[in-house]
Scaffold this motif. Structure first.
Motif, PDB file in Angstrom:
ATOM      1  N   SER A 580       0.727  -1.019   0.004  1.00  0.00           N
ATOM      2  CA  SER A 580       0.074   0.046  -0.058  1.00  0.00           C
ATOM      3  C   SER A 580       0.864   1.224  -0.090  1.00  0.00           C
ATOM      4  N   SER A 870      -5.026  -6.211   0.032  1.00  0.00           N
ATOM      5  CA  SER A 870      -3.777  -5.990   0.157  1.00  0.00           C
ATOM      6  C   SER A 870      -3.196  -6.987   0.983  1.00  0.00           C
ATOM      7  N   ASN A 872      -0.822  -6.748   2.970  1.00  0.00           N
ATOM      8  CA  ASN A 872       0.014  -6.204   4.156  1.00  0.00           C
ATOM      9  C   ASN A 872      -0.076  -7.290   5.199  1.00  0.00           C
ATOM     10  N   GLN A 876      -5.759  -4.538   9.613  1.00  0.00           N
ATOM     11  CA  GLN A 876      -6.179  -3.581   8.327  1.00  0.00           C
ATOM     12  C   GLN A 876      -7.535  -3.250   8.789  1.00  0.00           C
ATOM     13  N   ARG A 886     -10.240   1.409  -5.690  1.00  0.00           N
ATOM     14  CA  ARG A 886      -9.340   2.025  -4.505  1.00  0.00           C
ATOM     15  C   ARG A 886     -10.252   2.344  -3.242  1.00  0.00           C
ATOM     16  N   ASP A 891      -3.703   1.041   8.747  1.00  0.00           N
ATOM     17  CA  ASP A 891      -2.986   0.102   8.412  1.00  0.00           C
ATOM     18  C   ASP A 891      -1.950  -0.089   9.773  1.00  0.00           C
ATOM     19  N   ARG A 902      -4.563   1.884  -1.625  1.00  0.00           N
ATOM     20  CA  ARG A 902      -4.210   0.785  -2.543  1.00  0.00           C
ATOM     21  C   ARG A 902      -5.455   1.143  -3.650  1.00  0.00           C
TER      22      ARG A 902
END
Length: 909
Positions: A580, A870, A872, A876, A886, A891, A902
């Motif tokens: 991100s 994502s 990650n 989140q 989008r 995060d 993102r």
């Protein structure tokens, strides 16, 4: 020890700002700094570490400057003599401690005050050697904040502040009997600072357990600025206050025997009372050690001191009965003496408080009549649970005793805040010294597989590895293993991330001589760490302490290598790897973002005083622009359509009138307009679309929550709806309103997603939830449809994502409640193309790991296969969809709360 992790209530806004200070790496500062000559190889001890949000450096080492006189006076005069280097006003410092070791080193610890009010975590230390005219400064550092302009007088009434603190107890019935300790005003650092009133709130919860919170309430806004889990145990009626424990018994030292848990009789130091009986009171050391048997009393009744009706473990003769062993009292008493001797003989510390204060242990505590497989330090004593079918009484384990007693040492030295990385270091230091004490006392080798295990001796059955609560040789690193949890989990990962730092400390003990390692780490704790320090500050503290104790360059490099091996070095958060893009680093609270047409709007986006509202571009670049007025009120809960921002403000105006208002302002600038104002009805679900603004508020006349609508700047008026139905989850898009109505029907509670046409002035669709007990989460209008999360009413709590047409023509299930990637909570966000929702939770599922923390998933609005938004690895939270696919969210992957964006799903991770 907190052997079992519990999920406390989410921390209040401002925690990230307070706990993330001091992450900056070494940088150059203006002004001359006399440093030692460079070594032939790079010096692992940083010469200079800049502070964050302050011009005062966090650490300066390699000094050799004169400072004659008494240590405290000399240290204060030294800081005053170098304003260009430190920027410290000596008039804002109050000495809180000065210690001198056997080698002639002195440390003076100062607390910063702002206008006579203490600043949370703001402590600065000066380290000196020698004495008298030959005394010299060797290093200095800590936290001192130079930008504070916060007011120092509260404007919110004291009774209101107290009630707001009580509100952090979520159980309403428990709140009625809660105890509130008012610790007075404090300034929360960060930017201009915030004046807050600090409370500790403790309450027993029905069915067992308790809630205990440290709460900081903004004293000018009337909002909770910071809240985190407090030490365990609720105050007991008639308890002696913490910090003033029971005085040693009026008796004389004696020796006797007592059975340990296994039944083996051991020699114990006891007290002979005037009536000829005996109790577990050791008077042979400067610090009296006294041990109590709670006899199954609930741990929640033992807080605040020793209850007046609780006596030490007692015996008619010097040979104590079997119950003294089965309760764990014998082991607790013997272990307390071992821990005391370790700190005194090995580290030169006289007791937990450093002043030979009494040492109290209470064993055989329960959890409201149920087994308690846990132990904790409550701020004044150790409390050991009675164990259960799996675990022995926790008083049996020497490493657990060392762990809990070390919490007392940490509290009276660095005073690390019990949240985030500071709290994880508190746990790590307790783990380290708990294990070091056991290894030393038992004569174990550092290579023994059990040496790194904490609590491995507590299992009634099973292997030590399976029994251990934590292990310091788990090889976890920041970059690979840091659990990116939000503030609602374990106070920001206090226990979950502790072995990253504790593992580095244990590796140091394996590399150096154990005695040297113990002394270095203890000196870092006692003389360098300050309450808000993070892992990198902890690394620098240990290295600086090593230089103080004259470690050579090879030894210092081995210390640095241990931290490197665990990923603890400046900027480690930047090496984790995320997919991100960061819009705003380290936002100061868990505020919900709003996005539209390339703009974001968010409260608490910077560290300004109060709770301001800001806007910025999703393209990045440029400083955020403040939207809310500077009026001393809290501004939050925003919405935007990319042109206009709408939000809620609460607080007192210039005349002292309290109100809760809905405000609006163009993103491009212009006047702030008040659409709604109430002294008692808190607005929520604020929405904006073109000239329409909608929100939810309680209507006292109707005795229910209603949707309100303002058109083209006109007054906000209630939207007609069923007279006895409550409204929640208001959503607005292109002339259409949506919400969920709740009422009690013939079959029980009914929840119905509802569509309302503003142009027609009527409800055009209402969908009945599947079953009378089904519950509707948030609703969202997107792509010409109403979307919602529905929780099943069959007791399984399955959640599905559903969609209905605006004319009521039918329901489509976008994500089934039986799917492996079904929603985990009731929130969602949607654009014209996709729906984004959360999978995973802040609860332990088969052990804590990043993979099970909340993740965002996305599914096309027309249906299809959900995908990870994502990859990650951390938590989140709080997603807000813009256009297309989008999404913006908060995060926690990097160990802080970043606002990120993102543009499209990542797919399979």
């Amino acid at each position: 020890m907190h052997h079992r992790h519990r999920t406390p209530k989410a921390l209040g806004a401002g925690l990230a700002a307070v706990l993330s200070l001091g992450l900056a790496g070494p940088v150059a500062l203006a002004g001359p700094v006399a440093l030692a000559a460079p070594a032939t190889e790079p010096d692992p001890v940083p010469a200079l570490v800049a502070g964050q949000e302050t011009t005062t450096p966090q650490l300066v080492t390699g000094l050799d400057e004169p400072a004659p006189g008494g240590p405290a006076e000399a240290a204060r005069a030294y800081l005053a003599a170098h304003p260009e280097r430190y920027g410290i006003d000596p008039g804002q410092l109050a000495e809180v401690g000065a210690e001198r070791d056997a080698d002639g080193r002195s440390t003076v610890r100062f607390q910063q005050y702002h206008g006579g009010v203490p600043v949370l975590g703001a402590q600065y230390l000066v380290h000196l050697t020698g004495d008298g005219a030959g005394q010299r400064v060797r290093s200095a550092g800590g936290k001192y904040f130079t930008g504070l302009t916060a007011p120092t007088a509260a404007t919110v009434p004291a009774a209101v502040l107290r009630e707001l603190a009580l509100g952090e107890i979520t159980d309403r019935r428990a709140r009625a009997g809660a105890a509130v300790e008012d610790h007075g005003p404090v300034v929360l650092p960060g930017g201009a600072g915030r004046l807050a009133q600090h409370f500790t709130v403790r309450a027993a919860v029905e069915g067992g357990g308790q809630q205990a919170r440290e709460v900081y309430v903004d004293a000018t806004l009337g909002t909770v600025a910071l809240s985190y889990e407090a030490r365990p145990a609720a105050p007991a009626a008639g308890a002696r206050v913490a910090g003033a424990p029971a005085a040693p018994a009026a008796g004389e030292p004696a020796t006797g025997t007592a059975p340990d848990l296994s039944g083996r009789r051991v020699k114990v130091n006891i007290t002979r009372l005037p009536d000829g009986s005996y109790q577990l009171g050791d008077l042979t050391r400067p610090a009296a050690i006294t041990t109590y048997d709670a006899a199954g009393r609930a741990s929640g009744e033992l807080g605040g001191g020793i209850p007046a009706d609780l006596a030490p473990a007692h015996s008619a003769s010097p040979d104590f009965p079997a119950a003294t062993g089965t309760s764990g009292a014998t082991d607790a008493h013997v272990n307390a003496g071992i821990v005391y001797d370790f700190y005194r003989d090995r580290l030169g510390r006289e007791g937990l408080d450093g002043k030979a204060g009494p040492i109290l242990s209470v064993t055989n505590a329960s959890e409201w009549g149920e087994p308690l497989p846990n132990a904790f330090w409550d701020g004044g004593k150790m409390v050991y649970g009675n164990g259960d079918a799996k675990y022995l009484p926790f008083a049996v384990a020497l490493d657990v005793a060392g762990h809990e007693m070390t919490h007392g040492v940490v509290e009276r030295t660095a005073g690390l805040v019990l949240a985030g990385q500071a709290g994880a270091m508190d746990e790590a230091l307790a783990d380290y010294f708990g294990n070091a004490i056991e290894v030393t006392a038992r004569g174990m080798s550092m290579s023994d597989p059990k040496a790194a295990l904490l609590g491995e001796s507590l299992c009634r059955t099973g292997t030590p590895e399976a029994c251990a609560g934590r292990r310091l040789d788990d090889h976890r690193t920041t970059v690979d293993d840091y659990l990116g949890v939000g503030n609602a989990v374990d106070s920001g990962g206090v226990h979950l991330n502790s072995t990253i730092f504790g593992g580095a400390l244990w590796d140091i003990r394996r590399t150096l001589d154990p005695l040297v390692a113990d002394r270095v780490i203890y000196r870092a704790l006692a003389d360098y760490l300050t309450p808000l320090d993070d892992f990198v500050a902890g690394r620098n503290a240990v290295l600086a302490a090593g230089r103080d104790l004259k470690l050579n360059q090879a030894q210092l490099r081995s210390v640095a290598a241990a931290f490197d091996a665990h990923g603890i070095r400046a900027g480690w958060q930047n090496r984790i790897g995320v997919d991100s893009r960061v819009l705003l680093r380290d936002v100061s609270g868990p505020a919900v973002p709003a996005v539209a047409n390339g703009r974001w709007v968010m409260a608490n986006a910077t560290r300004d005083a109060g709770s301001p509202l800001y806007t910025g571009s999703l393209a990045g670049g440029g400083a955020p622009v403040r939207l809310s007025p500077v009026d001393g009120r809290a501004h939050s809960w925003p919405a935007t359509d990319g042109t206009t921002a709408v939000w809620v403000a609460l607080g007192s105006d210039a005349q002292g009138k309290w109100s809760m208002d809905v405000l609006t302002r163009p993103l491009a600038g212009g006047p702030v307009t008040t659409l709604f104002s109430s002294p008692s009805s808190m607005p929520g679900d604020v929405q904006v679309s073109g000239g329409d603004i909608a929100f939810r508020a309680f209507d006292p006349a109707a005795n229910r929550s209603r949707a309100y609508l303002s058109r083209n700047g006109g007054p906000a008026v209630p939207v007609p709806a069923a007279a006895d139905h409550d409204v929640s989850g208001v959503t607005l898009k292109d002339g259409v309103l949506g919400w969920s109505e709740q009422w009690t029907g013939d079959q029980g509670d009914v929840n119905a997603p509802t569509v309302y046409s503003i142009a027609l002035g009527k409800v055009t669709a209402q969908y009945t939830a599947a079953g009378p007990k089904a519950w509707i989460g948030s609703t969202q209008l997107a792509g010409g449809r109403l979307l919602w999360v529905e929780t099943s009413g069959d007791g399984t709590k399955r959640r599905s994502v559903r969609s209905g047409a605006l004319d009521g023509s039918g329901v489509t299930e976008l994500v089934s409640g039986d799917a492996p990637n079904a929603p985990s909570n009731g929130t969602l966000t949607a654009s014209d193309r996709a729906v984004t929702y959360q999978v995973g939770s802040d609860e332990s599922v088969g052990g804590w790991k990043n993979a099970t923390l909340p993740k965002l998933w996305q599914v096309p609005l027309v249906g299809g296969t959900p995908e990870r938004l994502s990859c990650n690895r951390g938590g989140q939270y709080l997603p807000a969809a813009e256009r297309g696919t989008r999404v913006v969210w908060v995060d926690a992957t990097a160990g802080r709360s970043d606002l990120v964006v993102r543009d499209r799903p990542a797919g399979t991770c």
